[in-house]
Write an enzyme that holds these catalytic residues in place. Sequence first.
Site, PDB file in Angstrom:
ATOM      1  N   ILE A   1       0.874  -1.186   0.000  1.00 26.64           N
ATOM      2  CA  ILE A   1       0.000   0.000   0.000  1.00 26.64           C
ATOM      3  C   ILE A   1       0.905   1.228   0.000  1.00 26.64           C
ATOM      4  O   ILE A   1       1.650   1.449   0.960  1.00 26.64           O
ATOM      5  CB  ILE A   1      -0.916   0.005   1.243  1.00 26.64           C
ATOM      6  N   GLU A   2       0.885   2.004  -1.056  1.00 29.81           N
ATOM      7  CA  GLU A   2       1.828   3.119  -1.182  1.00 29.81           C
ATOM      8  C   GLU A   2       1.099   4.459  -1.241  1.00 29.81           C
ATOM      9  O   GLU A   2       1.505   5.369  -1.948  1.00 29.81           O
ATOM     10  CB  GLU A   2       2.718   2.899  -2.408  1.00 29.81           C
ATOM     11  N   GLN A   3       0.001   4.548  -0.477  1.00 32.53           N
ATOM     12  CA  GLN A   3      -0.826   5.755  -0.497  1.00 32.53           C
ATOM     13  C   GLN A   3      -0.401   6.736   0.586  1.00 32.53           C
ATOM     14  O   GLN A   3       0.234   6.371   1.571  1.00 32.53           O
ATOM     15  CB  GLN A   3      -2.297   5.345  -0.323  1.00 32.53           C
TER      16      GLN A   3
END
Length: 334
Positions: free
Chosen positions: A94-96
């Site tokens: 998850i790279e948010q």
Amino acid sequence: CQPVRRRPSFEVFVFHVGDKTWKSYDWSQITTVALFGKYDSELMCYAHSKGVRVVLKGDVSLKDIIDPNFRASWISQQVSLAKTQYMDGINIDIEQEVNCSSPEYDALTALVKETTDSFHCEIEGSQVTFDVAWSPKCIDRRCYNYTGIADACDFLFVMSYDEQSQIWSECIAAANAPYNQTVTAYDDYIKMGINPKKLVMGIPWYGYDYTCLSLSEDHVCTINEVPFRGAPCSDAAGCQVPYKKIMKQVNSSISGILWDENQKSPYYNYKDPAGSFHQVWYDNPKSISLKAEYIQIRGLRGIGMWNANCLDYSVEPVAKQQTEEMWEALKPKL
């Protein structure tokens, strides 16, 4: 087809994005394969025959995971999928953006803990890992609870690449993963209280090709201003190139392989058919070996790459040697 239960003393974490090149990987080293391409039952069975874990990719919208019921449902789906496909765990990618004071901050940590607890309970010997930015200092506005997430899962895969995603100084081409910047970030993770055995160093098997607005005699390549998450410039001014393409191009470049001692990284310059100068920064066995030495000295959990498909697995002798050297560079020499 049974899940793998052994715990290797040194982790070599491989991201696989598709095709059949996996048959040529160095399976004597690999401990985990994260499937980021289509599910491949042949790969899964082969990996298991070598005692290697194969794990799912886990990605989900942060806005959704604020709801505990959604988290429980999502986790249940992932566990069910893993069981159906005889997988050995999950790599959460998850790279948010996350703000420290946002509800997503605590929800993300909760998701990782709940996922780990569920997988460990349902699939004996399973592994849950989480991908983090190259530094814990809110890179790309990813202000996560790094210590909480590290405690909640088996280990962190640190993406020590794309380190020019936010360029705050002058807009010039630079190394994808400069040595000093890379290892300082691990020191920062460890100073936070994260056990080195919870950190796997990710290295890039690709580089960046930048078009130079100007190229000076001492090889300074100025690049377009492309903002990213608050920074005035970024590596988005360039394009990613796999190591196999770099090796085919470097010998016909106008500079040949150059070495930047400050960044401890190779690079080269070339001219395209339209007459524009380009500069390509990448990692090779020399730069990777330096990082492998640091891993050994610091006692990190292991090493891995994005991604294993970037090498040339043909039988052409020069390509074969280059590919073998990249795999060999993962081994600590101490």
